[in-house]
Motif scaffolding. Structure first.
Motif, PDB file in Angstrom:
ATOM      1  N   ARG A 139     -12.591  19.579  15.673  1.00  0.00           N
ATOM      2  CA  ARG A 139     -13.236  20.566  16.526  1.00  0.00           C
ATOM      3  C   ARG A 139     -14.537  20.014  17.117  1.00  0.00           C
ATOM      4  O   ARG A 139     -14.831  20.197  18.307  1.00  0.00           O
ATOM      5  CB  ARG A 139     -13.526  21.821  15.689  1.00  0.00           C
ATOM      6  CG  ARG A 139     -14.205  22.969  16.376  1.00  0.00           C
ATOM      7  CD  ARG A 139     -13.259  23.738  17.257  1.00  0.00           C
ATOM      8  NE  ARG A 139     -13.184  23.183  18.596  1.00  0.00           N
ATOM      9  CZ  ARG A 139     -12.181  23.365  19.433  1.00  0.00           C
ATOM     10  NH1 ARG A 139     -11.127  24.070  19.051  1.00  0.00           N
ATOM     11  NH2 ARG A 139     -12.194  22.856  20.638  1.00  0.00           N
ATOM     12  N   HIS A 140     -15.308  19.333  16.291  1.00  0.00           N
ATOM     13  CA  HIS A 140     -16.569  18.746  16.746  1.00  0.00           C
ATOM     14  C   HIS A 140     -16.328  17.732  17.863  1.00  0.00           C
ATOM     15  O   HIS A 140     -16.980  17.783  18.916  1.00  0.00           O
ATOM     16  CB  HIS A 140     -17.284  18.072  15.569  1.00  0.00           C
ATOM     17  CG  HIS A 140     -18.402  17.167  15.980  1.00  0.00           C
ATOM     18  ND1 HIS A 140     -19.624  17.633  16.420  1.00  0.00           N
ATOM     19  CD2 HIS A 140     -18.470  15.810  16.036  1.00  0.00           C
ATOM     20  CE1 HIS A 140     -20.410  16.605  16.729  1.00  0.00           C
ATOM     21  NE2 HIS A 140     -19.724  15.494  16.501  1.00  0.00           N
ATOM     22  N   PHE A 141     -15.400  16.802  17.643  1.00  0.00           N
ATOM     23  CA  PHE A 141     -15.150  15.761  18.639  1.00  0.00           C
ATOM     24  C   PHE A 141     -14.552  16.346  19.918  1.00  0.00           C
ATOM     25  O   PHE A 141     -14.914  15.937  21.023  1.00  0.00           O
ATOM     26  CB  PHE A 141     -14.213  14.693  18.071  1.00  0.00           C
ATOM     27  CG  PHE A 141     -14.838  13.821  17.019  1.00  0.00           C
ATOM     28  CD1 PHE A 141     -16.096  13.271  17.206  1.00  0.00           C
ATOM     29  CD2 PHE A 141     -14.168  13.540  15.836  1.00  0.00           C
ATOM     30  CE1 PHE A 141     -16.683  12.460  16.234  1.00  0.00           C
ATOM     31  CE2 PHE A 141     -14.738  12.743  14.866  1.00  0.00           C
ATOM     32  CZ  PHE A 141     -16.001  12.197  15.066  1.00  0.00           C
ATOM     33  N   LEU A 142     -13.641  17.296  19.757  1.00  0.00           N
ATOM     34  CA  LEU A 142     -13.000  17.888  20.932  1.00  0.00           C
ATOM     35  C   LEU A 142     -14.035  18.621  21.795  1.00  0.00           C
ATOM     36  O   LEU A 142     -14.052  18.478  23.023  1.00  0.00           O
ATOM     37  CB  LEU A 142     -11.886  18.839  20.488  1.00  0.00           C
ATOM     38  CG  LEU A 142     -10.852  19.263  21.543  1.00  0.00           C
ATOM     39  CD1 LEU A 142     -10.210  18.047  22.190  1.00  0.00           C
ATOM     40  CD2 LEU A 142      -9.785  20.147  20.902  1.00  0.00           C
ATOM     41  N   ASP A 143     -14.917  19.392  21.161  1.00  0.00           N
ATOM     42  CA  ASP A 143     -15.978  20.080  21.906  1.00  0.00           C
ATOM     43  C   ASP A 143     -16.901  19.078  22.598  1.00  0.00           C
ATOM     44  O   ASP A 143     -17.313  19.269  23.747  1.00  0.00           O
ATOM     45  CB  ASP A 143     -16.792  20.973  20.970  1.00  0.00           C
ATOM     46  CG  ASP A 143     -16.026  22.209  20.523  1.00  0.00           C
ATOM     47  OD1 ASP A 143     -14.969  22.497  21.122  1.00  0.00           O
ATOM     48  OD2 ASP A 143     -16.474  22.866  19.562  1.00  0.00           O
ATOM     49  N   HIS A 144     -17.236  18.003  21.881  1.00  0.00           N
ATOM     50  CA  HIS A 144     -18.129  16.981  22.430  1.00  0.00           C
ATOM     51  C   HIS A 144     -17.547  16.355  23.688  1.00  0.00           C
ATOM     52  O   HIS A 144     -18.234  16.241  24.725  1.00  0.00           O
ATOM     53  CB  HIS A 144     -18.393  15.902  21.380  1.00  0.00           C
ATOM     54  CG  HIS A 144     -19.024  14.655  21.926  1.00  0.00           C
ATOM     55  ND1 HIS A 144     -20.358  14.588  22.287  1.00  0.00           N
ATOM     56  CD2 HIS A 144     -18.488  13.424  22.193  1.00  0.00           C
ATOM     57  CE1 HIS A 144     -20.624  13.378  22.737  1.00  0.00           C
ATOM     58  NE2 HIS A 144     -19.517  12.655  22.702  1.00  0.00           N
ATOM     59  N   PHE A 145     -16.273  15.968  23.641  1.00  0.00           N
ATOM     60  CA  PHE A 145     -15.684  15.280  24.790  1.00  0.00           C
ATOM     61  C   PHE A 145     -15.400  16.240  25.945  1.00  0.00           C
ATOM     62  O   PHE A 145     -15.469  15.833  27.109  1.00  0.00           O
ATOM     63  CB  PHE A 145     -14.417  14.532  24.368  1.00  0.00           C
ATOM     64  CG  PHE A 145     -14.694  13.316  23.529  1.00  0.00           C
ATOM     65  CD1 PHE A 145     -15.438  12.262  24.038  1.00  0.00           C
ATOM     66  CD2 PHE A 145     -14.234  13.225  22.220  1.00  0.00           C
ATOM     67  CE1 PHE A 145     -15.717  11.145  23.271  1.00  0.00           C
ATOM     68  CE2 PHE A 145     -14.505  12.113  21.447  1.00  0.00           C
ATOM     69  CZ  PHE A 145     -15.250  11.069  21.968  1.00  0.00           C
ATOM     70  N   CYS A 146     -15.114  17.492  25.647  1.00  0.00           N
ATOM     71  CA  CYS A 146     -14.950  18.472  26.722  1.00  0.00           C
ATOM     72  C   CYS A 146     -16.273  18.688  27.459  1.00  0.00           C
ATOM     73  O   CYS A 146     -16.300  18.765  28.698  1.00  0.00           O
ATOM     74  CB  CYS A 146     -14.417  19.796  26.164  1.00  0.00           C
ATOM     75  SG  CYS A 146     -12.662  19.759  25.706  1.00  0.00           S
ATOM     76  N   ARG A 147     -17.373  18.789  26.708  1.00  0.00           N
ATOM     77  CA  ARG A 147     -18.682  18.926  27.343  1.00  0.00           C
ATOM     78  C   ARG A 147     -19.003  17.696  28.192  1.00  0.00           C
ATOM     79  O   ARG A 147     -19.512  17.808  29.309  1.00  0.00           O
ATOM     80  CB  ARG A 147     -19.783  19.125  26.291  1.00  0.00           C
ATOM     81  CG  ARG A 147     -19.821  20.500  25.654  1.00  0.00           C
ATOM     82  CD  ARG A 147     -21.130  20.724  24.917  1.00  0.00           C
ATOM     83  NE  ARG A 147     -21.383  19.695  23.917  1.00  0.00           N
ATOM     84  CZ  ARG A 147     -20.954  19.761  22.654  1.00  0.00           C
ATOM     85  NH1 ARG A 147     -20.257  20.815  22.233  1.00  0.00           N
ATOM     86  NH2 ARG A 147     -21.231  18.788  21.799  1.00  0.00           N
ATOM     87  N   LYS A 148     -18.696  16.531  27.645  1.00  0.00           N
ATOM     88  CA  LYS A 148     -18.985  15.278  28.335  1.00  0.00           C
ATOM     89  C   LYS A 148     -18.231  15.192  29.654  1.00  0.00           C
ATOM     90  O   LYS A 148     -18.728  14.623  30.633  1.00  0.00           O
ATOM     91  CB  LYS A 148     -18.611  14.106  27.421  1.00  0.00           C
ATOM     92  CG  LYS A 148     -19.078  12.746  27.903  1.00  0.00           C
ATOM     93  CD  LYS A 148     -18.780  11.685  26.857  1.00  0.00           C
ATOM     94  CE  LYS A 148     -19.233  10.310  27.329  1.00  0.00           C
ATOM     95  NZ  LYS A 148     -18.933   9.267  26.313  1.00  0.00           N
TER      96      LYS A 148
END
Length: 216
Positions: A139-148
């Motif tokens: 969840r952390h990585f997915l949110d991070h890359f979506c924001r990016k």
């Protein structure tokens, strides 16, 4: 006491032995072709008073291990091409993905250096042994890359979460991180479905309906 002092890191697998030695201990002017005027302070000198982190120390050649042992015992270094020693006050933190006890038995890692380093061992379990951490990190990585990528956050369907929790992640956290970045690029919808997951993962986990339920 060292929390505000330098924290210097070096990946021991990233350089050949000849360059690694000069990077760790520094060099004097003229020590080799291209050695700049005035020399260069190595990582141990840079970390004086603080901490040096030697990542992948299990990849270090035996000849260089001897010199690291000397630093631990004598608390001094000698630059490549130098003629004198310099005292250094450094705390060493080392990491490896190898079984160093097995490497010692095989003659690939010095036993005396292993025991000098192995004062406070910390074992980081592989991702497959960390339970719900898999989904928290996903969840952390997915949110991070979506924001990016300036796209709305992607959700995970219950079946997708069950698959991610059941997969063994042989590449550990790096594999999970890279996979979440891939999903942030390739998934067109608002949620990740099992059909968005690669065949490699689906084949390993088998029948999704037989997998245990996981919490949100």
């Amino acid at each position: 006491k060292r929390s505000h002092a330098p924290f210097i890191k070096l990946n021991c697998a990233s350089l050949p032995e000849s360059l690694l030695e000069s990077e760790i201990f520094g060099y004097e002017a003229g020590a080799f072709t291209g050695a700049k005027k005035g020399g260069h302070a190595g990582r141990f000198e840079q970390a004086h008073g603080g901490t040096i982190f030697l990542d992948e120390i299990g990849e270090m050649e035996l000849s260089l291990q001897v010199k690291i042992l000397r630093v631990l015992q004598e608390k001094e270094i000698e630059r490549v091409g130098g003629s004198g020693c310099k005292k250094v006050d450094v705390r060493i933190v080392a990491a490896t993905n190898r079984d160093l006890e097995a490497e010692v038995e095989a003659g690939h890692f010095r036993e005396d250096l292993y025991y000098r380093l192995n004062v406070i061992p910390l074992h980081l379990p592989p991702l497959r042994e960390r339970g719900d951490d898999v989904l928290l990190l996903a969840r952390h990585f997915l949110d991070h890359f979506c924001r990016k990528k300036a796209r709305p956050p992607l959700g995970l369907t219950p079946d997708a979460r069950r698959v991610l929790a059941a997969y063994t992640w042989p590449g550990n956290v790096r594999e999970l991180e890279n996979f979440m970045e891939r999903l942030s690029i390739l998934v067109d919808g608002a949620v990740v479905q099992p059909s968005d997951l690669p065949r490699k993962i689906l084949d390993q986990v088998g029948d999704i309906s037989a997998l245990p339920e996981v919490e949100e």
